[in-house]
Write a protein that holds these residues in place. Structure first.
Motif, PDB file in Angstrom:
ATOM      1  N   CYS A   1       0.970  -1.098   0.357  1.00 50.73           N
ATOM      2  CA  CYS A   1       0.351  -0.130  -0.010  1.00 50.73           C
ATOM      3  C   CYS A   1       0.672   1.386  -0.161  1.00 50.73           C
ATOM      4  N   SER A   2       1.715   1.010  -0.667  1.00 47.23           N
ATOM      5  CA  SER A   2       2.612   2.268  -0.880  1.00 47.23           C
ATOM      6  C   SER A   2       1.733   3.897  -1.909  1.00 47.23           C
ATOM      7  N   GLU A   3       0.538   3.568  -2.365  1.00 55.12           N
ATOM      8  CA  GLU A   3      -0.382   4.103  -2.417  1.00 55.12           C
ATOM      9  C   GLU A   3      -1.156   4.864  -1.916  1.00 55.12           C
ATOM     10  N   ARG A   4      -0.395   4.881  -0.378  1.00 53.24           N
ATOM     11  CA  ARG A   4      -1.312   5.387   0.465  1.00 53.24           C
ATOM     12  C   ARG A   4      -2.806   5.658   0.833  1.00 53.24           C
ATOM     13  N   TYR A   5      -3.031   4.743  -0.525  1.00 53.50           N
ATOM     14  CA  TYR A   5      -4.973   4.633  -0.171  1.00 53.50           C
ATOM     15  C   TYR A   5      -5.682   4.389   1.385  1.00 53.50           C
ATOM     16  N   VAL A   6      -6.288   5.366   1.279  1.00 55.61           N
ATOM     17  CA  VAL A   6      -7.357   4.843   2.333  1.00 55.61           C
ATOM     18  C   VAL A   6      -8.634   4.581   2.029  1.00 55.61           C
ATOM     19  N   GLY A   7      -9.046   3.706   2.722  1.00 58.88           N
ATOM     20  CA  GLY A   7     -10.229   3.194   1.768  1.00 58.88           C
ATOM     21  C   GLY A   7     -11.384   3.779   2.325  1.00 58.88           C
ATOM     22  N   GLY A   8     -12.760   2.756   2.281  1.00 58.57           N
ATOM     23  CA  GLY A   8     -14.098   3.132   3.050  1.00 58.57           C
ATOM     24  C   GLY A   8     -14.897   2.813   2.352  1.00 58.57           C
ATOM     25  N   ILE A   9     -15.236   1.610   2.180  1.00 60.89           N
ATOM     26  CA  ILE A   9     -16.841   1.235   1.596  1.00 60.89           C
ATOM     27  C   ILE A   9     -17.523   1.108   1.624  1.00 60.89           C
ATOM     28  N   GLU A  10     -17.971   1.824   2.975  1.00 60.61           N
ATOM     29  CA  GLU A  10     -19.073   1.894   3.600  1.00 60.61           C
ATOM     30  C   GLU A  10     -19.649   3.218   3.222  1.00 60.61           C
ATOM     31  N   ARG A  11     -18.422   4.158   2.499  1.00 55.96           N
ATOM     32  CA  ARG A  11     -19.420   5.649   2.130  1.00 55.96           C
ATOM     33  C   ARG A  11     -18.886   5.577   0.674  1.00 55.96           C
ATOM     34  N   GLY A  12     -19.060   4.854  -0.146  1.00 64.12           N
ATOM     35  CA  GLY A  12     -19.239   4.096  -1.079  1.00 64.12           C
ATOM     36  C   GLY A  12     -17.840   3.887  -1.890  1.00 64.12           C
ATOM     37  N   ARG A  13     -16.306   4.350  -1.300  1.00 66.65           N
ATOM     38  CA  ARG A  13     -14.882   4.556  -2.040  1.00 66.65           C
ATOM     39  C   ARG A  13     -14.932   2.523  -2.092  1.00 66.65           C
ATOM     40  N   PRO A  14     -13.911   2.570  -3.355  1.00 65.82           N
ATOM     41  CA  PRO A  14     -13.607   1.252  -3.115  1.00 65.82           C
ATOM     42  C   PRO A  14     -12.890   0.699  -2.107  1.00 65.82           C
ATOM     43  N   PRO A  15     -12.778  -0.440  -1.615  1.00 69.56           N
ATOM     44  CA  PRO A  15     -12.121  -0.612   0.044  1.00 69.56           C
ATOM     45  C   PRO A  15     -10.417  -0.845  -0.517  1.00 69.56           C
ATOM     46  N   PHE A  16     -10.411  -0.697   0.599  1.00 69.81           N
ATOM     47  CA  PHE A  16      -8.363  -0.687   1.236  1.00 69.81           C
ATOM     48  C   PHE A  16      -7.997  -1.894   0.163  1.00 69.81           C
ATOM     49  N   GLU A  17      -8.746  -2.889  -0.541  1.00 64.99           N
ATOM     50  CA  GLU A  17      -7.487  -4.118  -1.113  1.00 64.99           C
ATOM     51  C   GLU A  17      -7.360  -3.107  -2.242  1.00 64.99           C
ATOM     52  N   ALA A  18      -8.866  -2.974  -2.944  1.00 59.37           N
ATOM     53  CA  ALA A  18      -8.436  -2.345  -4.041  1.00 59.37           C
ATOM     54  C   ALA A  18      -7.565  -0.743  -4.581  1.00 59.37           C
ATOM     55  N   GLY A  19      -7.610  -0.437  -3.395  1.00 54.83           N
ATOM     56  CA  GLY A  19      -6.322   1.057  -3.534  1.00 54.83           C
ATOM     57  C   GLY A  19      -4.575   0.601  -3.246  1.00 54.83           C
ATOM     58  N   CYS A  20      -5.207  -0.687  -2.426  1.00 56.24           N
ATOM     59  CA  CYS A  20      -3.748  -1.002  -1.761  1.00 56.24           C
ATOM     60  C   CYS A  20      -2.804  -2.329  -2.004  1.00 56.24           C
ATOM     61  N   SER A  21      -3.535  -1.771  -4.213  1.00 59.07           N
ATOM     62  CA  SER A  21      -3.233  -3.575  -4.950  1.00 59.07           C
ATOM     63  C   SER A  21      -2.904  -2.651  -6.350  1.00 59.07           C
ATOM     64  N   GLN A  22      -2.903  -0.977  -6.499  1.00 54.96           N
ATOM     65  CA  GLN A  22      -3.131  -0.644  -7.943  1.00 54.96           C
ATOM     66  C   GLN A  22      -1.432  -0.851  -8.344  1.00 54.96           C
ATOM     67  N   LYS A  23      -0.745   0.049  -7.591  1.00 61.34           N
ATOM     68  CA  LYS A  23       0.414   0.266  -8.316  1.00 61.34           C
ATOM     69  C   LYS A  23       1.238  -1.089  -8.841  1.00 61.34           C
ATOM     70  N   ASP A  24       2.290  -1.295  -9.559  1.00 56.38           N
ATOM     71  CA  ASP A  24       2.783  -2.237  -9.785  1.00 56.38           C
ATOM     72  C   ASP A  24       3.766  -2.315  -8.798  1.00 56.38           C
ATOM     73  N   THR A  25       4.012  -1.677  -8.411  1.00 58.66           N
ATOM     74  CA  THR A  25       5.597  -2.471  -7.558  1.00 58.66           C
ATOM     75  C   THR A  25       5.125  -1.445  -6.236  1.00 58.66           C
ATOM     76  N   ASP A  26       5.861  -1.879  -5.035  1.00 59.00           N
ATOM     77  CA  ASP A  26       5.926  -0.758  -3.686  1.00 59.00           C
ATOM     78  C   ASP A  26       7.372  -1.153  -3.872  1.00 59.00           C
ATOM     79  N   PHE A  27       7.837  -0.566  -2.571  1.00 58.40           N
ATOM     80  CA  PHE A  27       9.140  -0.021  -1.755  1.00 58.40           C
ATOM     81  C   PHE A  27       9.557  -1.271  -0.799  1.00 58.40           C
ATOM     82  N   MET A  28      10.987  -1.000  -1.297  1.00 60.32           N
ATOM     83  CA  MET A  28      11.356  -1.692   0.324  1.00 60.32           C
ATOM     84  C   MET A  28      12.472  -0.827   0.568  1.00 60.32           C
ATOM     85  N   HIS A  29      12.181  -0.961   2.077  1.00 67.44           N
ATOM     86  CA  HIS A  29      12.933  -0.260   2.992  1.00 67.44           C
ATOM     87  C   HIS A  29      14.503  -0.749   3.103  1.00 67.44           C
ATOM     88  N   VAL A  30      15.248   0.356   2.308  1.00 61.28           N
ATOM     89  CA  VAL A  30      17.139  -0.529   2.956  1.00 61.28           C
ATOM     90  C   VAL A  30      17.566   0.972   4.564  1.00 61.28           C
TER      91      VAL A  30
END
Lengths: 764, 764
Positions: free
Chosen positions: B260-289
């Protein structure tokens, strides 16, 4: 960078390509090499073959063990000796959410003592419900010795449904034992106390301290004990111990042993010999014989008075009515075991080397003839040993508990001091075989050993010491249950099984196919009350209702999101979360845990549970699903926002961390189209085979179809936003569409593999 | 009626007479018959031979598994897959007395959140303490995800010693991972929150919510974490996940993945796509070193500020100091695994079908050259994928966690969606083998797999779904750990092991002979604080001390009595029981439970524990030893008498329930003399053999000698009373003498049997 999605697809289409490799050339090392390497003998290999259960195999029996002071019931398979489940009974257990959700808290609250939550139990003797003396696989009862309670576990879902507190006792070692049609559950006191709440000094021990035996009425229709219809025999302060109900000719009677009939009160700290000395001085203690059928008639006829709201049959009344007798038994016994045909009763005293076999016919004759050798100090008639005994057999030092074989007259007795099991014939009174065990065995369990038709086959020795049997794990050792093959003439030790949590005392084992547990609940089910939950919610009907400073959240869980994902309350609110698991798929349990609030739920498919807490402090409280339920399990999350009192939100809405364009949308749509093609190919494979012959696959297809249904909804939303040029939401919903597709593919692939591995055939 | 005692003696002398019978004619059924009956294949038999461990056998490895939301750590043996112990960590567990005695309550109290007792934990990732990257067998660390805590378990006694609460996070999935010499324990946040206690609305998510990574300082000398010397990296709100510490060339660095490096905040109860959709949209996340060595130097140099009393390295400072970098990684990963030699790092994203292999050399070069492709919104430098990547390998759909083999370049990756394990070569980037598992595997564990020199041999797949693998036990299924033989070219499935309690996430496995746990404590030991207890008591020094309305009882336990046996207090008193187990014998744990007071103790040999409660209500409260510690275990009992305020005892003393005469005394003395003769004959047998070559027997003889010492004392008392003509006390003490003799005989017989079974030789 969409290359990865493409690769994912290529893998889906060429799925399982590598597996062909794995199926050939299995035996790289020979059996002989392995045996040599691991130091196994032929005898070991035979034992291995008798116990090893390959992946997906089933055990023939399920054993239900008490957990001792862990407060649980432990379920394991025989002969694999693999532990399948710990059932929370008297102790809160968070994996099951037991004692964390409001529904199970209500069960535990039934077991309060003096209004106080009791946070453990000392479970001792489980017992199955019976029909005509046979285990019927419906319920399990178990006692708590420390706080005199009995719990009812429903075997249709392996959950604890009820706890009752004994109205008179302050310890209850001697439960649970059932009458042949589960009319009653027997539960004997252990340490004598004054009945009632009063303090009575020990100087009045003989006069005012009492033992007793409660017959708890069981209502088989609703699966609950009925305290209001139960009754207790008042008994002398003799430390009543274990019981067994008569069967066949002895049906209607109960047998209860005892120790410390010396009525000794210790006090080593004041120079007196300890209890152990004074309680083992006499050569015999007393078996207590009670007539529960006649007692029940007295209760029904209104002839028994209630004390503190519970029927109490005083010793005076019991003697007068001829429903309570004593018979000498070997001293300090632990176990009174009625033969499957109800004709004999075996008792062993731990400080005697003999098992004593009583004849019910003789006992009955003595009772009918009123032939007694005298009365005890409380006026209870004593039947002479010679008028009751069939035979005494020397079985070893410290005999304890006897289990019956399927073979006529054959029994097994645990021998504590000698650390062995003695096989003997109680009709002819002769020892047949002996086997060393490790170490200091307590109870034994034979398959269906307490029923009217024991199966024999296996015997398990419940050893109290493990000492050197396993890799060391610190000063507190596991227990050791040793599996013994009793199918032949000689007993054969097969397996040592460590018990990693708890100190089991007694086990009962049932033929596995008698159990038919469900894998899911009806949707919106309160499992503890066995009814639809008043808090159930359906998909799309989730809501939050405020009434003053009480907030009720009616939510749902399904792969992979919690609805609602954001909950807003105010500091000081009392919050009740009510969650329904919308899944119908087997094993798709969701959990729910929240920071800082002791909220931790286990929500099996269909279940509705609640958690109530006070939001005492403003702040941000993440919550999430604790069960690894899908690939996006970690994203199954949300936030409880506890706002300071009077907080006014500033204008503005959530800023998106990432913005999406038409190009992103198009890319996602392309992926979804490709993924759908893969799903279609998997579906084509499945439907071209006789998949309906495989119940596992039918379940997977049902689940996959559900997921695909959700996918359609998400697709529609996505297309709607795209039509309006809102590519942010269009892309996100398209992503959600893909999430559902991935779940569908997961299930489809599992179904395809199952068909391939289980020889499915092409249909025309 | 003394005939029974005589028979007991005859049994003692002719002990084990029946056992000769049992040793012959073992194989009544042939191996072939058994295999046919049980439907076993040759492959099954081979697997059975590879896993079956005969009675007394040892496992080669011990696996330590998290228990998930059960809050425990689970210990099992490999390859037998027998569970040896559940260790209570974040959840009270009564069998161990954990959370019941004052000493362990103090450990749990360290883990309070906002002053509140937290009654469960969600344990995820155990990690062994290391020396030079090798498991040293001394400590185990484990996190709680739900409430961000880390616990320290001491492997010398398998007890939890410390719990620390993260000063910044409100969830912590990403612990525990240790640096190569256990300098630090890494613990990453999961769900971003505003650091500090404030409420911050989600509208300010990007600006004020933060992730992070804490390096907990470990003091190896005292075996405790040092919060005051620990530090935390502030990180972007990217849902930091798992970590691993660098080794060899990468030592000094840490690697942490995220989703979830998309920094998505869900809210399915208010009509927003859920976390699972917004947190898996980008092709990559980040490894932290992160560079912890340099960070530690900054801390040591006083350059890092404390926030809320804890060192916090802000992103700004970390970037400025060049100790924090990001690298793209496959999306939604779960696992970041450094190779044993520290040269490579493997990351898999659950929504990618590839495992990505990074080269530390390349990463280091990029860092040294300050070659970045840009910065993230928080100013953290991003190293380009191409500048870090060694290779990408298509391993299956839903790859998750990678474990290293002993064979160079060989690794195993769990494949969640495809439900399989892929064996592949990360140097050459090619797949070697694939094996189906059941079902939906999470993490894997190879033997010593997280160390600098993995052993290979066995791999365990931690499967999240069991579905149809075992006998059904209701809607809540066990987990399934599948043991796989990885010694050959092809992986071979050996065993399915159900997990009966808890939902494990991660397991670490250590060579069993690295563990040297104790079997007893020094006498009077407070095991939780690792020091002599201030409440310890020696035999004969037991006492009760009153100070106002506070009553302290200093008591002892030994087979088979509790001193004191009667405790008298007044209503309203605060009572502290302090019990020392006087036993020195292995496995001679005593328990202590009391009615109605939530008092439940487990007191292993040598331990001193305390239980404090308020005696709120007058009455009689039985107590007893919960562990079946001897034949007279049930008689190991006592009474707490809570007297009403101002209660005045009447004159009079306890009336004996049974009176004894000189004849009783003489009878008991005769028995004792006969029993002593038996003991002498057993002693003669033992001492005539080379028993000193058998440590088990030496321990038994030591214990038996102790018991006989007690017997002598009791005999003396008995004779003293007899000399005064007090046959009541003379008989009872003579009985106590016999009790000690029986215990001695129990031990002696066990020793004799051990010598006979283990080929002891006669000494001249």
């Amino acid at each position: 960078m969409n290359v990865k999605k493409k690769r994912a697809l290529s893998l889906l289409t060429g799925a399982l390509m590598g597996l062909g490799m794995a199926s050939s050339a299995y035996a790289q090392t020979s059996l002989e090499d392995v045996m040599k390497d691991r130091g196994l003998t032929q005898k070991d290999l035979l034992a291995a073959a008798k116990t090893y259960t390959p992946s997906g195999g089933r055990d023939e029996y399920l054993a239900f063990s008490s957990g001792g002071q862990s407060g649980h019931v432990i379920v394991y398979g025989v002969p694999s000796m693999r532990i399948l489940k710990y059932i929370g009974v008297f102790t809160p257990e968070p994996w099951q959410g037991y004692g964390f959700d409001d529904e199970s808290k209500a069960v535990l609250a039934q077991g309060r003592i003096d209004g106080k939550d009791i946070k453990f139990g000392d479970t001792h003797h489980p017992a199955f419900s019976e029909t005509k003396g046979e285990y019927n696989g419906r319920y399990l009862f178990i006692n708590d010795k420390a706080n005199p309670r009995i719990a009812v576990i429903d075997l249709h879902d392996f959950e604890t449904k009820q706890i009752v507190v004994n109205p008179f006792f302050r310890s209850a070692h001697g439960g649970a034992f059932v009458t042949p049609n589960t009319e009653y559950v027997m539960d004997a006191a252990q340490y004598a106390v004054p009945f009632g709440d009063d303090f009575v000094p020990l100087e009045e021990f003989n006069e005012k301290y009492r033992g007793g035996l409660t017959y708890w009425k069981f209502n088989d229709k609703v699966g609950r004990l009925e305290p209001e219809n139960s009754f207790t025999f008042e008994m002398p302060p003799y430390s009543q111990d274990l019981s067994d109900a008569g069967k066949g000719p002895s049906e209607g009677w109960g047998f209860t042993n005892s120790f410390c009939s010396e009525r000794y009160v210790g006090g080593i700290e004041r120079g007196r010999p300890p209890f152990e000395a004074g309680c083992s001085q006499k050569d015999t203690d007393f078996m207590h014989v009670t007539n529960w059928k006649k007692a029940a008639e007295l209760v029904a006829a209104g002839k028994v008075k209630k004390v503190n709201g519970s029927y109490l049959i005083t010793m005076e009344q019991a003697v007068k009515e001829g429903i309570f007798f004593l018979i000498p038994e070997p001293k300090s016994p632990h176990g009174v075991d009625v033969s499957p045909d109800g004709t004999h009763i075996i008792v062993s005293g731990k400080l005697d080397s003999h098992a004593w076999v009583y004849s019910w016919e003789k006992i009955k004759k003595a009772i009918e003839a009123k032939k007694f050798e005298g009365k005890d100090p409380y006026g209870v008639p004593i039947i002479a040993m010679k008028d009751a005994l069939h035979t005494q057999v020397q079985v070893g030092l410290g005999p304890l508990h006897t289990q019956y074989d399927a073979k006529e007259c054959v029994v097994y007795t645990s021998i504590y001091v000698d650390s062995m099991v003695t096989k003997w014939n109680y009709c002819e009174g002769k020892v047949l075989d002996q086997l060393h065990i490790h170490y200091n065995v307590g109870h034994l369990v034979a398959m269906e050993g307490d029923s009217a038709s024991p199966d024999g086959k296996y015997l398990i020795a419940l050893n109290k010491l493990a000492i050197d049997r396993f890799n060391p794990v610190g000063p507190l050792h596991p227990q050791n249950h040793q599996l013994i093959d009793i199918s032949g003439d000689k007993m054969q030790l097969l397996y040592d099984m460590p018990l990693p949590l708890g100190e089991p005392h007694y086990v009962v084992a049932i033929k596995a196919d008698k159990l038919k547990p469900v894998v899911r609940y009806k949707t919106g089910w309160n499992s503890r009350a066995d009814k639809k939950s008043e808090f159930k919610t359906r998909a799309g009907r989730e809501k939050t209702v405020r009434d003053g400073n009480k907030v009720d959240v009616y939510g749902t869980l399904i792969r992979s999101h919690i609805t609602p994902e954001i909950i807003e309350v105010e500091e000081g609110d009392t919050v009740s979360l009510h969650f329904t698991n919308l899944e119908r798929a087997q094993d798709e349990t969701h959990g729910f845990a929240m920071y800082g609030q002791n909220v931790n739920l286990s929500i099996e498919p269909g279940k509705t549970v609640s958690a109530t807490f006070k939001a005492e402090k403003a702040g941000v409280y993440p919550y999430y699903c604790t069960e690894f339920c899908s690939a996006l399990h970690l994203e199954m999350q949300g936030y409880l926002l506890v706002k300071p009192k009077g907080y006014k939100a500033k204008a503005g809405k959530i800023a998106e961390g990432t913005k999406y364009t038409k190009a992103d949308y198009d890319k996602q749509v392309k992926t979804n189209v490709d993924t759908q093609a893969v799903i279609d190919s998997v579906v084509a494979f499945i439907t071209s085979h006789n998949y309906k012959d495989f119940s596992t696959v039918v379940d997977l297809v049902t689940d996959a179809t559900d997921q695909l249904g959700f996918a359609a909804e998400a697709k529609k939303k996505s297309e709607g936003f795209a039509a309006k040029g809102d590519y942010q939401n269009a892309t996100l919903w398209a992503g959600q569409h893909w999430q559902y597709q991935v779940k569908t593919a997961d299930l489809g692939l599992r179904a395809k593999t199952h068909l391939e591995e289980n020889g499915a055939k092409k249909v025309k």
